[in-house]
Design a protein around this motif. Structure first.
Motif, PDB file in Angstrom:
ATOM      1  N   ALA A  20       0.824  -1.208   0.000  1.00 41.01           N
ATOM      2  CA  ALA A  20       0.000   0.000   0.000  1.00 41.01           C
ATOM      3  C   ALA A  20       0.859   1.260   0.000  1.00 41.01           C
ATOM      4  N   LEU A  21       1.990   1.227   0.675  1.00 45.62           N
ATOM      5  CA  LEU A  21       2.876   2.385   0.702  1.00 45.62           C
ATOM      6  C   LEU A  21       3.643   2.566  -0.604  1.00 45.62           C
ATOM      7  N   SER A  22       3.866   1.477  -1.332  1.00 44.16           N
ATOM      8  CA  SER A  22       4.649   1.555  -2.571  1.00 44.16           C
ATOM      9  C   SER A  22       3.783   1.610  -3.824  1.00 44.16           C
ATOM     10  N   GLY A  23       2.465   1.669  -3.682  1.00 45.81           N
ATOM     11  CA  GLY A  23       1.603   1.801  -4.840  1.00 45.81           C
ATOM     12  C   GLY A  23       1.201   0.505  -5.498  1.00 45.81           C
ATOM     13  N   ALA A  24       1.696  -0.629  -5.028  1.00 47.42           N
ATOM     14  CA  ALA A  24       1.326  -1.915  -5.617  1.00 47.42           C
ATOM     15  C   ALA A  24      -0.055  -2.367  -5.183  1.00 47.42           C
ATOM     16  N   LEU A  25      -0.632  -1.705  -4.180  1.00 48.82           N
ATOM     17  CA  LEU A  25      -1.943  -2.069  -3.653  1.00 48.82           C
ATOM     18  C   LEU A  25      -2.661  -0.785  -3.262  1.00 48.82           C
ATOM     19  N   ILE A  26      -3.908  -0.666  -3.652  1.00 46.51           N
ATOM     20  CA  ILE A  26      -4.699   0.522  -3.336  1.00 46.51           C
ATOM     21  C   ILE A  26      -5.543   0.230  -2.096  1.00 46.51           C
ATOM     22  N   PRO A  27      -5.319   0.924  -0.995  1.00 45.97           N
ATOM     23  CA  PRO A  27      -6.096   0.643   0.222  1.00 45.97           C
ATOM     24  C   PRO A  27      -7.542   1.095   0.073  1.00 45.97           C
ATOM     25  N   ASP A  28      -8.433   0.435   0.819  1.00 42.08           N
ATOM     26  CA  ASP A  28      -9.843   0.805   0.804  1.00 42.08           C
ATOM     27  C   ASP A  28     -10.092   2.125   1.520  1.00 42.08           C
ATOM     28  N   SER A  29      -9.337   2.377   2.562  1.00 42.28           N
ATOM     29  CA  SER A  29      -9.474   3.635   3.299  1.00 42.28           C
ATOM     30  C   SER A  29      -8.138   3.956   3.946  1.00 42.28           C
ATOM     31  N   GLY A  30      -8.014   5.179   4.429  1.00 42.92           N
ATOM     32  CA  GLY A  30      -6.781   5.616   5.062  1.00 42.92           C
ATOM     33  C   GLY A  30      -6.086   6.693   4.266  1.00 42.92           C
ATOM     34  N   GLU A  31      -5.042   7.239   4.863  1.00 47.20           N
ATOM     35  CA  GLU A  31      -4.300   8.349   4.251  1.00 47.20           C
ATOM     36  C   GLU A  31      -2.809   8.051   4.285  1.00 47.20           C
ATOM     37  N   ILE A  32      -2.110   8.504   3.257  1.00 45.73           N
ATOM     38  CA  ILE A  32      -0.656   8.377   3.151  1.00 45.73           C
ATOM     39  C   ILE A  32      -0.084   9.774   2.937  1.00 45.73           C
ATOM     40  N   PHE A  33       0.912  10.115   3.738  1.00 44.04           N
ATOM     41  CA  PHE A  33       1.548  11.430   3.655  1.00 44.04           C
ATOM     42  C   PHE A  33       3.023  11.248   3.333  1.00 44.04           C
ATOM     43  N   LEU A  34       3.512  12.048   2.407  1.00 45.38           N
ATOM     44  CA  LEU A  34       4.927  12.066   2.034  1.00 45.38           C
ATOM     45  C   LEU A  34       5.436  13.481   2.225  1.00 45.38           C
ATOM     46  N   ASP A  35       6.373  13.645   3.174  1.00 44.54           N
ATOM     47  CA  ASP A  35       6.882  14.967   3.552  1.00 44.54           C
ATOM     48  C   ASP A  35       5.755  15.893   3.994  1.00 44.54           C
ATOM     49  N   GLY A  36       4.785  15.341   4.700  1.00 43.10           N
ATOM     50  CA  GLY A  36       3.690  16.142   5.222  1.00 43.10           C
ATOM     51  C   GLY A  36       2.566  16.414   4.256  1.00 43.10           C
TER      52      GLY A  36
END
Length: 377
Positions: free
Chosen positions: A50-66
């Motif tokens: 999910a963090l590397s883009g190979a899987l799309i999560p159903d819910s949640g948030e990902i932040f990169l450098d804020g």
């Protein structure tokens, strides 16, 4: 407070009724090695995908450098500066080292040769590949143009790590980098991970090898049942405590006491007879050896250490109902084994004599054997 380079909040992924990620969180800070450990099926690989883009999560948030990001494909994560080395390495064995380092990022020759005829600048790619490998201290490669299939397991892993370090500008994720390697090659890969960290890149390391995790990790993220159980450090917890939290044998806030300190009883009272509690589970209490006594406070059989030698194995006892069921099951298994042995002996004798086991005498022999086998003394 330092802003995390990569942060995940409440990530969830379901496959029908199977919950792979159940509201998991993660924080990765600059210049650190974050190890992610957990039992099989805890959701480690799903979290990393999910963090590397190979899987799309159903819910949640990902932040990169804020800043919140949405990765739909692994190429989106790679363009954002997140490089991942999966457990399968994802190297092309038939290509050479330079082609594997620039796989998907091939450089073309300048001018008409590159734009019209689409010719690759192999000389520049090999020079850059050699430079990246030398920066990571990989000096065991004889020829940068040799095929990857001719390399050892540690050298192939070094190629994959070098590719992630060469193009990962923000985060490097390593999934089981030392799983199929020997001691020497595993130590070499660990040194590569330290070199990547020393270059300023934060690293997420997934591993089942506890000595490797406690050797290189700055913080340890423990994943359990699809969510984060806790985050510890190698200085604050031992390997046994990390395994206890990972398997659910201990709560995240519970610390296993050292062997020299006396602990309290299960119900919170004072220690009795100098017994030292080692581990407590529902319906099961472990002490470092001793005799079995009744504890009325928890209504379970517990074991207390009464002048037990230090090298004695940990003794344990089940609840009374479980002990009765266990004894009944063992008695049934013994009866079945006796029945099989009693059937086998007359049949073997009849086969050796050459007679058929279908006569009345053989039936009488078998019936007597069955009665003798199931007679409970």
């Amino acid at each position: 407070m330092t802003t995390p380079v990569l942060q995940a909040k409440g990530l969830t992924k379901r496959y029908g009724r199977v919950v792979a990620i159940d509201g998991s969180d993660l924080e990765l800070y600059p210049g650190e090695i974050l190890a992610v450990i957990g039992d099989n099926g805890a959701g480690k690989s799903s979290l990393i995908k999910a963090l590397s883009g190979a899987l799309i999560p159903d819910s949640g948030e990902i932040f990169l450098d804020g800043k919140q990001v949405h990765f739909r494909t692994p190429m989106d994560a790679r363009s954002a500066g997140i490089e991942t080395v999966y457990q399968t390495l994802a190297v092309a064995p038939g290509l050479d080292i330079a082609d594997n380092l620039f796989l998907g990022r091939e450089e073309r020759k300048p001018g008409v040769l590159g734009s019209v005829f689409r010719m690759l600048d192999r000389g520049h790619m090999r020079a850059e590949a050699k430079r990246h490998m030398s920066e990571l201290g990989v000096a065991t490669l004889q020829n940068i143009g040799q095929a990857v299939e001719s390399l050892s397991g540690g050298q192939r892993q070094a190629v994959a790590v070098a590719r992630s370090a060469a193009f990962g500008s923000k985060v490097v994720i390593l999934d089981e980098p030392t799983a199929a390697l020997g001691v020497k090659e595993g130590n070499r890969v660990l040194q590569l991970i330290r070199d990547v960290r020393d270059r300023g890149l934060p690293v997420i390391l997934i591993s089942h090898n506890m000595p490797h995790v406690f050797e290189v990790a700055d913080r340890i993220h423990i994943q359990r049942l699809g969510r984060r159980a806790t985050v510890i450090t190698p200085k604050s917890h031992s390997m046994s405590e990390a395994v206890a939290i990972m398997t659910g044998a201990a709560e995240p806030h519970q610390r296993l006491p050292p062997d020299t300190a006396a602990s309290k009883d299960v119900d919170g009272g004072d220690n009795h007879n100098g017994c030292r509690l080692r581990l407590t589970l529902p319906g099961l209490t472990l002490y470092p050896g001793g005799d079995c006594r009744r504890s009325s406070s928890v209504r379970a059989w517990v074991t207390r250490a009464v002048s037990a030698p230090p090298d004695r194995a940990i003794s344990w006892a089940r609840s009374p109902a479980a002990s009765i069921r266990w004894r009944a099951w063992r008695r049934l298994c013994r009866c079945l084994r006796r029945a099989l042995r009693s059937f086998r002996r007359p049949l073997t004798a009849l086969r050796s004599s050459g007679s058929s086991p279908s006569g009345p005498s053989s039936c009488r022999i078998q019936s007597r054997s069955c009665r003798a086998a199931f007679r409970i003394t």
